[in-house]
Design a protein around this motif. Structure first.
Motif, PDB file in Angstrom:
ATOM      1  N   HIS A  49       0.782  -1.213  -0.214  1.00  0.00           N
ATOM      2  CA  HIS A  49      -0.044   0.114  -0.086  1.00  0.00           C
ATOM      3  C   HIS A  49       0.962   1.155  -0.045  1.00  0.00           C
ATOM      4  O   HIS A  49       0.669   2.008  -0.639  1.00  0.00           O
ATOM      5  CB  HIS A  49      -0.860   0.100   1.131  1.00  0.00           C
ATOM      6  N   THR A  52       2.588   1.737  -3.420  1.00  0.00           N
ATOM      7  CA  THR A  52       1.633   2.323  -4.293  1.00  0.00           C
ATOM      8  C   THR A  52       1.468   3.967  -3.982  1.00  0.00           C
ATOM      9  O   THR A  52       1.822   4.687  -4.950  1.00  0.00           O
ATOM     10  CB  THR A  52       0.229   1.759  -4.232  1.00  0.00           C
ATOM     11  N   ARG A  53       1.647   4.233  -2.679  1.00  0.00           N
ATOM     12  CA  ARG A  53       1.348   5.676  -2.301  1.00  0.00           C
ATOM     13  C   ARG A  53       2.387   6.534  -2.840  1.00  0.00           C
ATOM     14  O   ARG A  53       2.504   7.645  -3.164  1.00  0.00           O
ATOM     15  CB  ARG A  53       0.952   5.826  -0.888  1.00  0.00           C
ATOM     16  N   GLN A  55       4.718   6.076  -5.313  1.00  0.00           N
ATOM     17  CA  GLN A  55       4.575   5.965  -6.804  1.00  0.00           C
ATOM     18  C   GLN A  55       3.542   6.976  -7.206  1.00  0.00           C
ATOM     19  O   GLN A  55       3.826   7.910  -8.016  1.00  0.00           O
ATOM     20  CB  GLN A  55       4.452   4.704  -7.235  1.00  0.00           C
ATOM     21  N   GLN A  56       2.245   6.883  -6.568  1.00  0.00           N
ATOM     22  CA  GLN A  56       1.044   7.662  -7.122  1.00  0.00           C
ATOM     23  C   GLN A  56       1.272   9.209  -6.733  1.00  0.00           C
ATOM     24  O   GLN A  56       0.830  10.148  -7.241  1.00  0.00           O
ATOM     25  CB  GLN A  56       0.045   7.047  -6.507  1.00  0.00           C
ATOM     26  N   ARG A  57       2.129   9.442  -5.589  1.00  0.00           N
ATOM     27  CA  ARG A  57       1.988  10.690  -5.043  1.00  0.00           C
ATOM     28  C   ARG A  57       3.528  11.392  -5.356  1.00  0.00           C
ATOM     29  O   ARG A  57       3.904  12.439  -5.069  1.00  0.00           O
ATOM     30  CB  ARG A  57       1.772  10.827  -3.605  1.00  0.00           C
ATOM     31  N   GLY A  58       4.393  10.502  -6.077  1.00  0.00           N
ATOM     32  CA  GLY A  58       5.520  10.881  -6.453  1.00  0.00           C
ATOM     33  C   GLY A  58       6.502  11.430  -5.240  1.00  0.00           C
ATOM     34  O   GLY A  58       7.314  12.354  -5.363  1.00  0.00           O
ATOM     35  N   THR A 104       1.767   3.650   5.145  1.00  0.00           N
ATOM     36  CA  THR A 104       1.224   4.447   4.233  1.00  0.00           C
ATOM     37  C   THR A 104       2.033   5.745   4.181  1.00  0.00           C
ATOM     38  O   THR A 104       3.021   5.959   5.023  1.00  0.00           O
ATOM     39  CB  THR A 104      -0.224   4.796   4.307  1.00  0.00           C
ATOM     40  N   ASP A 107       2.339  12.964   0.658  1.00  0.00           N
ATOM     41  CA  ASP A 107       3.113  14.063   0.391  1.00  0.00           C
ATOM     42  C   ASP A 107       2.792  15.095   1.462  1.00  0.00           C
ATOM     43  O   ASP A 107       1.632  15.125   1.940  1.00  0.00           O
ATOM     44  CB  ASP A 107       2.933  14.737  -1.091  1.00  0.00           C
ATOM     45  N   SER A 110      -0.602  16.950   0.822  1.00  0.00           N
ATOM     46  CA  SER A 110      -2.086  16.101   1.039  1.00  0.00           C
ATOM     47  C   SER A 110      -2.032  15.867   2.579  1.00  0.00           C
ATOM     48  O   SER A 110      -3.143  15.980   3.191  1.00  0.00           O
ATOM     49  CB  SER A 110      -1.763  14.704   0.424  1.00  0.00           C
TER      50      SER A 110
END
Length: 127
Positions: A49, A52-53, A55-58, A104, A107, A110
């Protein structure tokens, strides 16, 4: 899971040391070194998880910051913290200190809009 631990080459005794001490001492040295490495292991794992976060959030953390996070999490664990919010300039991480697992990642932008629950410690990493 991704393991961010830096691997070091194994320590090899010199030939002179090996000849002077014999196998029994080397076995004892190896046992002590192995025991020390097991008890001092501070590497953090990253859950699927969290990966993934990232990667998704750079989100990207330098090796220097990651090492500081590892050390701080290890220290928090010795103080009885089991679930920590780790704040760096780049990210907010929720970490299980007991399992040495990043649960988790967000950034910092967020993270400003979130409420973090089920944590019992906060770690601030300045750099």
């Amino acid at each position: 899971m991704i393991n961010f631990r830096v691997q070091h080459p194994p320590i090899q005794p010199s030939d002179a040391h090996h000849q002077a001490t014999g196998n029994k001492t080397n076995n004892n040295n190896f046992k002590e070194l192995f025991k020390t490495e097991l008890t001092n292991e501070t590497n953090l794992k990253v859950s699927k998880h969290a990966e993934t976060r990232f990667q998704q959030r750079g989100i990207s953390l330098s090796n220097e910051v990651w090492k500081k996070v590892e050390n701080a999490v290890d220290h928090a664990r010795t103080k009885g913290v089991t679930e920590a919010l780790v704040l760096t300039k780049e990210a907010a991480l929720v970490v299980s200190t007991k399992n040495k697992l990043v649960i988790t990642a967000l950034d910092r932008k967020s993270a400003e809009e979130q409420i973090f629950t089920n944590i019992n410690g906060t770690i601030l990493i300045e750099k």
